[in-house]
Design a protein around this motif. Structure first.
Motif, PDB file in Angstrom:
ATOM      1  N   ALA A 149       3.122   2.602  -2.114  1.00  0.00           N
ATOM      2  CA  ALA A 149       3.214   3.394  -3.345  1.00  0.00           C
ATOM      3  C   ALA A 149       1.985   4.279  -3.513  1.00  0.00           C
ATOM      4  O   ALA A 149       2.099   5.463  -3.851  1.00  0.00           O
ATOM      5  CB  ALA A 149       3.377   2.469  -4.546  1.00  0.00           C
ATOM      6  N   ARG A 150       0.797   3.735  -3.268  1.00  0.00           N
ATOM      7  CA  ARG A 150      -0.437   4.516  -3.411  1.00  0.00           C
ATOM      8  C   ARG A 150      -0.509   5.616  -2.367  1.00  0.00           C
ATOM      9  O   ARG A 150      -0.885   6.755  -2.664  1.00  0.00           O
ATOM     10  CB  ARG A 150      -1.654   3.581  -3.284  1.00  0.00           C
ATOM     11  CG  ARG A 150      -2.983   4.290  -3.275  1.00  0.00           C
ATOM     12  CD  ARG A 150      -4.151   3.325  -3.242  1.00  0.00           C
ATOM     13  NE  ARG A 150      -3.950   2.180  -2.364  1.00  0.00           N
ATOM     14  CZ  ARG A 150      -4.143   2.190  -1.050  1.00  0.00           C
ATOM     15  NH1 ARG A 150      -4.508   3.308  -0.428  1.00  0.00           N
ATOM     16  NH2 ARG A 150      -3.964   1.097  -0.343  1.00  0.00           N
ATOM     17  N   ARG A 151      -0.129   5.308  -1.137  1.00  0.00           N
ATOM     18  CA  ARG A 151      -0.169   6.300  -0.067  1.00  0.00           C
ATOM     19  C   ARG A 151       0.839   7.417  -0.308  1.00  0.00           C
ATOM     20  O   ARG A 151       0.572   8.585  -0.006  1.00  0.00           O
ATOM     21  CB  ARG A 151       0.084   5.642   1.278  1.00  0.00           C
ATOM     22  CG  ARG A 151      -1.080   4.749   1.721  1.00  0.00           C
ATOM     23  CD  ARG A 151      -0.787   4.057   3.033  1.00  0.00           C
ATOM     24  NE  ARG A 151      -0.460   5.019   4.053  1.00  0.00           N
ATOM     25  CZ  ARG A 151       0.502   4.855   4.962  1.00  0.00           C
ATOM     26  NH1 ARG A 151       1.241   3.771   4.972  1.00  0.00           N
ATOM     27  NH2 ARG A 151       0.731   5.786   5.865  1.00  0.00           N
ATOM     28  N   ALA A 152       2.023   7.061  -0.861  1.00  0.00           N
ATOM     29  CA  ALA A 152       3.041   8.068  -1.153  1.00  0.00           C
ATOM     30  C   ALA A 152       2.559   9.010  -2.242  1.00  0.00           C
ATOM     31  O   ALA A 152       2.826  10.216  -2.209  1.00  0.00           O
ATOM     32  CB  ALA A 152       4.338   7.385  -1.572  1.00  0.00           C
ATOM     33  N   LYS A 153       1.846   8.500  -3.236  1.00  0.00           N
ATOM     34  CA  LYS A 153       1.337   9.317  -4.335  1.00  0.00           C
ATOM     35  C   LYS A 153       0.380  10.393  -3.817  1.00  0.00           C
ATOM     36  O   LYS A 153       0.334  11.510  -4.328  1.00  0.00           O
ATOM     37  CB  LYS A 153       0.602   8.411  -5.334  1.00  0.00           C
ATOM     38  CG  LYS A 153       0.071   9.128  -6.555  1.00  0.00           C
ATOM     39  CD  LYS A 153      -0.655   8.168  -7.476  1.00  0.00           C
ATOM     40  CE  LYS A 153      -1.984   7.761  -6.859  1.00  0.00           C
ATOM     41  NZ  LYS A 153      -2.802   6.950  -7.778  1.00  0.00           N
ATOM     42  N   ASN A 154      -0.363  10.089  -2.762  1.00  0.00           N
ATOM     43  CA  ASN A 154      -1.335  11.012  -2.195  1.00  0.00           C
ATOM     44  C   ASN A 154      -0.783  11.783  -0.998  1.00  0.00           C
ATOM     45  O   ASN A 154      -1.555  12.397  -0.255  1.00  0.00           O
ATOM     46  CB  ASN A 154      -2.605  10.262  -1.787  1.00  0.00           C
ATOM     47  CG  ASN A 154      -3.314   9.688  -2.989  1.00  0.00           C
ATOM     48  OD1 ASN A 154      -3.486  10.366  -3.995  1.00  0.00           O
ATOM     49  ND2 ASN A 154      -3.701   8.430  -2.910  1.00  0.00           N
ATOM     50  N   GLY A 155       0.511  11.708  -0.770  1.00  0.00           N
ATOM     51  CA  GLY A 155       1.120  12.486   0.305  1.00  0.00           C
ATOM     52  C   GLY A 155       0.873  11.957   1.701  1.00  0.00           C
ATOM     53  O   GLY A 155       0.913  12.717   2.667  1.00  0.00           O
ATOM     54  N   HIS A 201       0.814  -1.224   0.000  1.00  0.00           N
ATOM     55  CA  HIS A 201       0.000   0.000   0.000  1.00  0.00           C
ATOM     56  C   HIS A 201       0.847   1.273   0.000  1.00  0.00           C
ATOM     57  O   HIS A 201       0.311   2.371  -0.140  1.00  0.00           O
ATOM     58  CB  HIS A 201      -0.929   0.018   1.217  1.00  0.00           C
ATOM     59  CG  HIS A 201      -1.852  -1.157   1.262  1.00  0.00           C
ATOM     60  ND1 HIS A 201      -2.850  -1.353   0.339  1.00  0.00           N
ATOM     61  CD2 HIS A 201      -1.917  -2.203   2.112  1.00  0.00           C
ATOM     62  CE1 HIS A 201      -3.507  -2.462   0.623  1.00  0.00           C
ATOM     63  NE2 HIS A 201      -2.950  -2.998   1.690  1.00  0.00           N
TER      64      HIS A 201
END
Length: 119
Positions: free
Chosen positions: A96-102, A94
């Motif tokens: 990569a997705r969380r990093a994309k959204n800050g 999870h």
């Protein structure tokens, strides 16, 4: 030819009165395998394999209770089996997705602007 026979090795032993006597002892081949009923290894608390030596109190697979996981450069295939991505990756998948959204937490996602909507 059809029947199987147990072959015994003939050895020499010493009798009660000191005389030499011959006796038959079983070899270490197939018949001897049936006599093995003790467990030297049990399940390891860390890796879960049946590699934890009961008397040595050490795992042959992962090296438990050592702090570092047992791995060697001469065994590339063994390192591939334990590499990241071979298990569930419950946390990492999870990231990569969380990093994309800050790494936002709580609440709802902010409203998207009308001009940037995908077609």
């Amino acid at each position: 030819f059809g029947s199987r026979e147990v072959v015994f090795q003939v050895g020499q032993g010493t009798g009660a009165n000191g005389s030499q006597k011959k006796f038959a002892t079983m070899g270490d081949g197939t018949p001897a395998m049936g006599k093995r009923h003790k467990k030297t290894h049990c399940l390891c608390p860390r890796c879960g394999k049946r590699s934890y030596h009961v008397q040595k109190k050490k795992c042959a697979a992962c090296g438990y209770p050592a702090a570092k996981i047992r791995s060697y450069e001469w065994s590339k295939k063994s390192k591939r089996r334990r590499a990241p991505g071979t298990g569930r990756m419950k946390y990492v998948k999870h990231i990569a997705r969380r990093a994309k959204n800050g790494f936002r937490e709580g609440g709802t996602a902010p409203a998207r602007k009308k001009g940037t909507a995908s077609k």
